[in-house]
Design an enzyme around this catalytic site. Structure first.
Site, mmCIF file in Angstrom:
data_model
loop_
_atom_site.group_PDB
_atom_site.id
_atom_site.type_symbol
_atom_site.label_atom_id
_atom_site.label_comp_id
_atom_site.label_asym_id
_atom_site.label_seq_id
_atom_site.Cartn_x
_atom_site.Cartn_y
_atom_site.Cartn_z
ATOM 1 N N ASN A 9 0.858 -1.185 0.000
ATOM 2 C CA ASN A 9 0.000 0.000 0.000
ATOM 3 C C ASN A 9 0.899 1.242 0.000
ATOM 4 O OD1 ASN A 9 -1.511 2.210 0.848
ATOM 5 N ND2 ASN A 9 -2.884 0.974 2.119
ATOM 6 N N ASN A 11 0.284 4.351 0.178
ATOM 7 C CA ASN A 11 -0.076 5.363 1.188
ATOM 8 C C ASN A 11 0.560 5.036 2.525
ATOM 9 O OD1 ASN A 11 -2.079 7.115 -0.183
ATOM 10 N ND2 ASN A 11 -3.115 5.148 -0.434
ATOM 11 N N LYS A 12 0.488 3.751 2.874
ATOM 12 C CA LYS A 12 1.047 3.321 4.161
ATOM 13 C C LYS A 12 2.556 3.461 4.163
ATOM 14 C CE LYS A 12 -1.847 -0.354 5.803
ATOM 15 N NZ LYS A 12 -1.772 -1.754 6.183
ATOM 16 N N ASP A 68 -1.394 -4.554 10.928
ATOM 17 C CA ASP A 68 -2.785 -4.815 10.623
ATOM 18 C C ASP A 68 -3.600 -3.796 11.406
ATOM 19 O OD1 ASP A 68 -4.415 -6.683 9.001
ATOM 20 O OD2 ASP A 68 -5.468 -6.936 10.906
ATOM 21 N N PHE A 148 -6.663 7.734 3.287
ATOM 22 C CA PHE A 148 -7.187 6.572 2.578
ATOM 23 C C PHE A 148 -8.151 5.830 3.488
ATOM 24 C CE2 PHE A 148 -4.859 3.085 4.680
ATOM 25 C CZ PHE A 148 -3.888 3.795 5.363
ATOM 26 N N GLY A 149 -8.706 4.744 2.964
ATOM 27 C CA GLY A 149 -9.609 3.902 3.769
ATOM 28 C C GLY A 149 -10.755 4.704 4.369
ATOM 29 N N ASP A 151 -10.623 7.206 6.398
ATOM 30 C CA ASP A 151 -10.215 8.543 6.862
ATOM 31 C C ASP A 151 -11.295 9.626 6.710
ATOM 32 O OD1 ASP A 151 -7.772 7.810 7.859
ATOM 33 O OD2 ASP A 151 -6.597 8.496 6.146
ATOM 34 N N ARG A 177 -1.458 4.271 13.682
ATOM 35 C CA ARG A 177 -0.267 3.674 13.090
ATOM 36 C C ARG A 177 0.983 4.412 13.579
ATOM 37 N NH1 ARG A 177 -1.850 4.088 8.613
ATOM 38 N NH2 ARG A 177 -3.028 2.178 8.532
HETATM 39 P P1 IMP Z 1 -5.099 -3.025 6.775
HETATM 40 O O1 IMP Z 1 -4.960 -3.793 8.009
HETATM 41 O O2 IMP Z 1 -4.078 -1.958 6.662
HETATM 42 O O3 IMP Z 1 -5.216 -3.876 5.570
HETATM 43 O O4 IMP Z 1 -6.427 -2.182 6.863
HETATM 44 C C1 IMP Z 1 -7.687 -2.726 7.127
HETATM 45 C C2 IMP Z 1 -8.751 -1.740 6.705
HETATM 46 O O5 IMP Z 1 -8.662 -0.540 7.481
HETATM 47 C C3 IMP Z 1 -8.674 -1.278 5.246
HETATM 48 O O6 IMP Z 1 -9.996 -1.092 4.792
HETATM 49 C C4 IMP Z 1 -7.965 0.040 5.301
HETATM 50 O O7 IMP Z 1 -8.330 0.893 4.233
HETATM 51 C C5 IMP Z 1 -8.446 0.573 6.647
HETATM 52 N N1 IMP Z 1 -7.397 1.409 7.230
HETATM 53 C C6 IMP Z 1 -6.161 0.991 7.646
HETATM 54 N N2 IMP Z 1 -5.459 2.029 8.114
HETATM 55 C C7 IMP Z 1 -6.270 3.126 7.978
HETATM 56 C C8 IMP Z 1 -6.088 4.501 8.273
HETATM 57 O O8 IMP Z 1 -5.045 4.968 8.731
HETATM 58 N N3 IMP Z 1 -7.141 5.304 7.993
HETATM 59 C C9 IMP Z 1 -8.301 4.851 7.473
HETATM 60 N N4 IMP Z 1 -8.516 3.577 7.170
HETATM 61 C C10 IMP Z 1 -7.496 2.725 7.419
#
Ligand code: IMP
Length: 198
Positions: A9, A11-12, A68, A148-149, A151, A177
């Site tokens: 990702n 963004n991450k 995660d 993203f996600g 936010d 994070r």
């Molecule tokens: P993952 O564990 O990073 O795969 O994230 C799990 C879910 O949470 C995904 O739908 C991401 O888009 C969302 N997500 C993870 N980190 C963030 C964040 O910092 N802001 C908003 N959504 C997030």
């Protein structure tokens, strides 16, 4: 010094690289030739972070860390939680996930929620985990273009802007994070830090 961050990702990667000390250069899964989907089959956020880090160590031999994240909503018994990415379906569509969550909360007064990030680090065959939490509320509408996600619908406590309206530097300072990464960085400075490939 290079360290694998088990993500593709962008963004991450950008968020986390911005927090790292200058001498640590993060490399992504694509950089080590890992293009397959890593299994995330654990029923917990902790379990998934650990599973991802172990997969990279076992299949590619690199010391690494994986994260995660889940969004836990009080009025929904902490859902979507570990299922946040696939909340509205296996396409993992951020917009559909937000629309579903706004719909589920339509008649709810309690909009309290928290993001929880768990980072699993494997260094010298030792596993360590770090947890970061950011509490806030779910808005009634999407606001902002950044991030993203989820936010655009997450209002961190003490702020009038959503994560998508705040600059990345501010999100990193108060975010889930960022908090978990700070603990990871503190741990690097306590230990002799020497990531390896077996
Ligand atoms: P993952 O564990 O990073 O795969 O994230 C799990 C879910 O949470 C995904 O739908 C991401 O888009 C969302 N997500 C993870 N980190 C963030 C964040 O910092 N802001 C908003 N959504 C997030």
């Amino acid at each position: 010094m290079k360290l694998v961050f088990a993500t593709n990702n962008p963004n991450k990667l950008k968020e986390v690289q911005a927090l790292m000390p200058q001498h640590i250069q993060l490399i992504s899964l694509a950089d080590i030739g890992c293009t397959e989907d890593i299994p995330e089959t654990s029923p917990s956020i902790e379990g998934n972070a650990e599973q991802k880090a172990r997969y990279i160590k076992d299949h590619y031999g690199y010391d690494c860390f994986a994260d995660d994240t889940g969004l836990e909503v009080e009025a929904l018994d902490n859902a979507p939680g570990v299922y946040s990415a696939r909340y509205a379906g296996k396409e993992k569509n951020a917009n559909a996930n937000m629309e579903k969550l706004l719909m589920e909360l339509k008649d709810k007064e309690n909009r309290n929620a928290q993001f929880k990030t768990v980072i699993a680090l494997i260094l010298d065959d030792e596993l360590k985990t770090f947890t970061g939490i950011c509490s806030g509320k779910i808005t009634t509408k999407k606001r902002g273009e950044g991030g993203f996600g989820y936010d655009p619908i997450f209002l961190p406590s003490g702020y009038t802007e959503t994560f998508a309206e705040l600059p990345l530097s501010e999100k990193n300072k108060i975010g889930h994070r960022g908090k978990a990464i700070q603990q990871l960085i503190e741990d690097f400075s306590n230990e002799s830090f020497n990531p390896r490939k077996s």
